[in-house]
Design an enzyme around this catalytic site. Structure first.
Site, PDB file in Angstrom:
ATOM      1  N   CYS A  59      -6.547 -75.170   8.299  1.00 46.95           N
ATOM      2  CA  CYS A  59      -6.701 -76.082   7.171  1.00 46.95           C
ATOM      3  C   CYS A  59      -6.131 -75.483   5.885  1.00 46.95           C
ATOM      4  CB  CYS A  59      -8.172 -76.425   6.970  1.00 46.95           C
ATOM      5  SG  CYS A  59      -8.905 -77.344   8.337  1.00 46.95           S
ATOM      6  N   ARG A 136      -9.010 -83.878  12.850  1.00 54.18           N
ATOM      7  CA  ARG A 136      -7.811 -83.637  12.052  1.00 54.18           C
ATOM      8  C   ARG A 136      -6.991 -84.918  12.161  1.00 54.18           C
ATOM      9  NH1 ARG A 136      -6.453 -78.845  10.217  1.00 54.18           N
ATOM     10  NH2 ARG A 136      -7.457 -77.651  11.863  1.00 54.18           N
TER      11      ARG A 136
END
Length: 220
Positions: A59, A136
């Site tokens: 991330c 995601r």
């Protein structure tokens, strides 16, 4: 002053199972740039994307890459908005670390979703999930608030920022010209023409494929 409660404004079920062509559920929530409401972005494109957690390696690389390309999205009149279950203060601490360690400032809003209510509204997580560790997901939302494309990656695979830009470019070109974007299409390249629906044109075509598969080099 009342704070947004991260409650979606336009959903009827805990897990909406959204599809391409659906209107994106509206919500109002706290973010790193102040209170945000999804419907306030109507009139321009919006990329809404979730990430599993702050202070995670993949991330962190995604957010740095997106921050570096923020101007490219802005040039396409496309806003960025991130979402995760972490608290607003966790977001702040993470962004401070990214700036101090890597010299990159993340200025697009990051929304907090500690109760998963927004993630469930968008189908990013199911009603049975207690966390977003596998989330995601990316939603490409057009100026009318309609979901035009979606991608979903596992937690251990980062997104391709060039591909995100290519999707925005392709959707905008399709809307502007009414064509079809072929495999590996890039901004500035020709679009395919939609196939004919007329039998006489099909039977009268020069060859067996020219009625439905126009060469990408042809003028649109």
């Amino acid at each position: 002053m009342n704070q947004p409660n991260s409650t979606p404004l336009a959903i009827a079920a805990p897990c909406a199972g959204l599809r391409i062509g659906d209107l994106a559920p509206d919500f109002e929530a706290r973010s790193t740039v102040g209170p945000v409401r999804l419907s306030a972005f109507r009139g321009r494109w919006l990329v809404l994307f979730s990430h599993p957690a702050d202070f995670t390696p993949v991330c962190t690389t995604e957010f740095m890459a997106l921050a570096k390309e923020a101007a490219a999205f802005e040039a396409r009149d496309c806003a960025l908005m991130a979402l995760s279950v972490d608290s607003l203060f966790s977001h702040f601490a993470w962004l401070r670390m990214i700036r101090d360690r890597f010299g990159v400032e993340v200025r697009f809003p990051i929304v907090e979703d500690p109760t998963l209510v927004i993630g469930r509204a968008f189908g990013m997580v199911s009603a049975q999930d207690s966390d977003s560790a596998t989330v995601r997901t990316t939603f490409f939302i057009d100026p009318k608030g309609v979901i035009r494309a979606m991608t979903c990656y596992p937690a251990n695979l980062g997104r391709s920022i060039p591909e995100m830009l290519r999707i925005v470019d392709g959707l905008q070109a399709i809307d502007a010209k009414g064509g079809l974007a072929p495999a590996n299409w890039q901004q500035g390249e020709a679009l395919l023409r939609p196939p004919t629906h007329d039998l006489d044109e099909v039977l009268g075509a020069e060859d067996a494929t020219s009625w439905f598969l126009r060469d990408a080099g042809e003028e649109n």
